[in-house]
Enzyme design. Structure first.
Site, mmCIF file in Angstrom:
data_model
loop_
_atom_site.group_PDB
_atom_site.id
_atom_site.type_symbol
_atom_site.label_atom_id
_atom_site.label_comp_id
_atom_site.label_asym_id
_atom_site.label_seq_id
_atom_site.Cartn_x
_atom_site.Cartn_y
_atom_site.Cartn_z
ATOM 1 C CG HIS A 1 -5.014 -0.817 3.647
ATOM 2 N ND1 HIS A 1 -5.227 -0.281 2.394
ATOM 3 C CD2 HIS A 1 -4.278 0.108 4.329
ATOM 4 C CE1 HIS A 1 -4.651 0.908 2.319
ATOM 5 N NE2 HIS A 1 -4.058 1.159 3.478
ATOM 6 C CG ASN A 2 -7.258 -1.575 -0.793
ATOM 7 O OD1 ASN A 2 -6.283 -1.298 -0.095
ATOM 8 N ND2 ASN A 2 -7.175 -1.668 -2.102
ATOM 9 C CB SER B 1 -0.921 0.018 1.218
ATOM 10 O OG SER B 1 -1.688 1.222 1.202
ATOM 11 C CE LYS C 1 -2.888 -2.447 -0.555
ATOM 12 N NZ LYS C 1 -3.931 -2.082 -1.462
ATOM 13 C CD GLU D 1 -7.590 2.968 -0.307
ATOM 14 O OE1 GLU D 1 -6.524 2.459 0.071
ATOM 15 O OE2 GLU D 1 -7.933 2.978 -1.498
HETATM 16 C C1 6PG Z 1 -3.203 1.433 -1.672
HETATM 17 C C2 6PG Z 1 -4.449 1.644 -2.477
HETATM 18 C C3 6PG Z 1 -4.257 1.060 -3.827
HETATM 19 C C4 6PG Z 1 -5.190 1.627 -4.864
HETATM 20 C C5 6PG Z 1 -6.522 0.991 -4.883
HETATM 21 C C6 6PG Z 1 -7.623 1.962 -5.161
HETATM 22 O O1 6PG Z 1 -3.322 0.849 -0.615
HETATM 23 O O2 6PG Z 1 -2.149 1.886 -2.104
HETATM 24 O O3 6PG Z 1 -5.535 1.043 -1.866
HETATM 25 O O4 6PG Z 1 -4.289 -0.317 -3.693
HETATM 26 O O5 6PG Z 1 -5.273 2.997 -4.798
HETATM 27 O O6 6PG Z 1 -6.451 0.059 -5.913
HETATM 28 O O7 6PG Z 1 -8.753 1.234 -5.292
HETATM 29 P P1 6PG Z 1 -10.027 1.669 -6.078
HETATM 30 O O8 6PG Z 1 -9.625 1.964 -7.502
HETATM 31 O O9 6PG Z 1 -10.937 0.524 -5.955
HETATM 32 O O10 6PG Z 1 -10.523 2.926 -5.414
#
Ligand code: 6PG
Length: 475
Positions: free
Chosen positions: A191-192, A134, A188, A195
């Site tokens: 985490h997303n 990430s 991960k 996010e």
């Molecule tokens: C990270 C982000 C990275 C990316 C995602 C965005 O941890 O660096 O999460 O993995 O920005 O793929 O996801 P979306 O396109 O689904 O918003």
């Protein structure tokens, strides 16, 4: 006979290239391969310029030359898009690899794919690490947060390299082995999911500020101030920055010129599906995904606004509006952490991963997108009690939650009474209230299920399950 490169990177897109440069910058020799042969040569030149040395990145013109250039047993970081490209990459590498070689998948792969691949590789005597990375391009280049899963031996092989490139915060390293096979990619994915929830909460707060008639510059100042306190985080910081950006041509805040259709690549959906499969309430994560999908239906929303009359009233604000927004953000963030951690807890039990939840607080505190001061509480809470049933119960969280919760309640009530959609905030309020309610109305659901489907009920005053004859059907 082996080669001399310490590690190989396959796939030199934004993330592969940045990680290769980061590794090379720490004194390792990196072999590099991409289907587009020019990528490797360009990267090699960039690495030489960056490090002042020739040769830290050695481009290969074909895969077999690439594999031959690696020290044995080999370590290969696969940085190709998730899904079929990972299987294709493995398929191409397999005939060239030897026993004990390790492949590390650093993409956003689905954890079940990682489990499948780890098993298939193990059958051939090869090691496979699923590595969640990430931090985007900047993180990959200067210090990402790294979430590893796979055989410990495989992880240990690449640990010295990963240790040098990972982010550090307050002397702690944002890298950990989180368990076998899919554990790293699962963490991960969560985490997303968090996010998504954090971004949606911030967007809703921005929407409320906008409905109250605040100008972007004033909003930016508030987010910047919040970033000095308990809400300090990468996402709040970049929000303040985004809100200050003006369009050169029109002089208007750039944010006002951006289409309100959020896109997604699927990891939030994976986290939500995992929560449904594991029976873990994680409504904020799912709500954030649904909010994006609703936003994407722009034409439908515009038509519905004409027919159903969407609210365009100015939100009346009084004393304490901004303080309540702050508390709403804080509570929503705590609720999404609680849900994400509960989800990881359930997964580690289901898959017998050795994931340490306290460590997750540490590795998310630097390098990654959700890095935030509040993650201190996660580290401390699970460090003290690894079997904590829910983060909201922790001593580090409870007082903050109880102090901030009324603010969230007032914000949701204000939004609801003025037609401002706040799905994430409303869901977070419902989650916290539901979690702290000893008696929910689910007794009635059980009665209904038993009524129409003879699914049985459990009485509060007697043990056992029984079916009641509710409708007096003829026997
Ligand atoms: C990270 C982000 C990275 C990316 C995602 C965005 O941890 O660096 O999460 O993995 O920005 O793929 O996801 P979306 O396109 O689904 O918003």
């Amino acid at each position: 006979m082996g080669g001399t490169a310490d590690i190989g990177v396959v796939g030199l897109g934004v993330m592969g290239r940045s990680l290769a440069l980061n590794i090379a910058g720490h004194g390792f020799t990196v072999a590099a391969f991409d289907r587009d042969r020019d990528q490797g040569a360009r990267l090699s030149t960039a690495a030489a310029a960056r490090t002042g040395q020739t040769g830290p990145i050695v481009p290969a013109s074909d895969l077999s030359g690439f594999v031959d250039s690696l020290k044995r047993p080999r370590a290969i970081l696969l940085m190709v898009p998730a899904g079929q490209p990972v299987d294709d990459g493995l398929q191409a590498l397999l005939p060239l690899l030897a026993r004990d070689d390790a492949v590390i998948d650093g993409g956003n792969s689905h954890y079940r794919d990682t489990m499948r691949r780890a098993a298939a590789m193990a059958e051939r005597g090869l090691l496979f690490v699923g590595l969640g990375v990430s931090g985007g391009e900047a993180g990959a280049l200067t210090g990402p947060s790294l979430m590893a899963g796979g055989p410990r031996a495989a992880y240990q092989r690449v640990e010295p390299i990963l240790t040098t490139i990972a982010a550090r915060t307050e002397g702690r390293i944002c890298l950990a082995w989180l368990g076998s096979d899919g554990a790293g990619h699962f963490v991960k994915t969560v985490h997303n999911g968090i996010e998504y929830a954090d971004m949606q909460a911030i967007a809703e707060i921005y929407g409320l500020m906008r409905a109250a008639g605040m100008a972007a510059a004033a909003m930016a100042a508030i987010f910047a101030r919040w970033n000095q306190g308990e809400l300090e985080s990468f996402l709040i910081e970049i929000t303040a920055d985004i809100l200050t950006r003006k369009d050169e041509a029109t002089g208007r805040p750039m944010v006002e010129l951006i289409q309100d259709r959020a896109q997604q690549k699927g990891t939030g959906q994976w986290a939500s599906v995992a929560a449904l499969e594991l029976g873990v309430p994680a409504p904020a994560i799912a709500e954030a995904v649904f909010a994006r999908t609703l936003s994407a239906r722009k034409a439908e929303r515009v038509a519905a606004a004409g027919v159903l009359g969407g609210a365009a009233v100015k939100l009346p604000t009084g004393e304490g509006f901004l303080a309540d927004l702050h508390d709403a953000m804080l509570t929503a963030r705590l609720a999404s952490y609680a849900q994400g951690l509960a989800l990881i807890d359930a997964a580690r039990r289901a898959h017998e991963w050795q994931t340490d939840l306290s460590t997750i607080g540490t590795i998310w505190q630097g390098g990654c997108i959700i890095r935030a001061r509040l993650l201190d509480a996660v580290r401390a809470a699970y460090g003290r009690d690894p079997d904590l049933p829910n983060l909201l119960m922790a001593d580090e969280v409870r007082p903050r939650l109880l102090k901030a919760l009324p603010g969230l309640g007032r914000v949701v009530a204000l939004a609801a009474s003025h037609g401002v959609p706040v799905p994430l905030l409303a869901s977070s309020l419902a989650y916290v209230e539901g979690y702290r309610t000893a008696e929910l109305p689910a007794n009635l659901i059980q009665a209904q299920r038993d009524y129409f489907g003879a699914h049985t009920i459990e009485r509060t005053d007697r043990p056992g399950s029984i079916h009641l004859d509710w409708a007096g059907l003829p026997k």
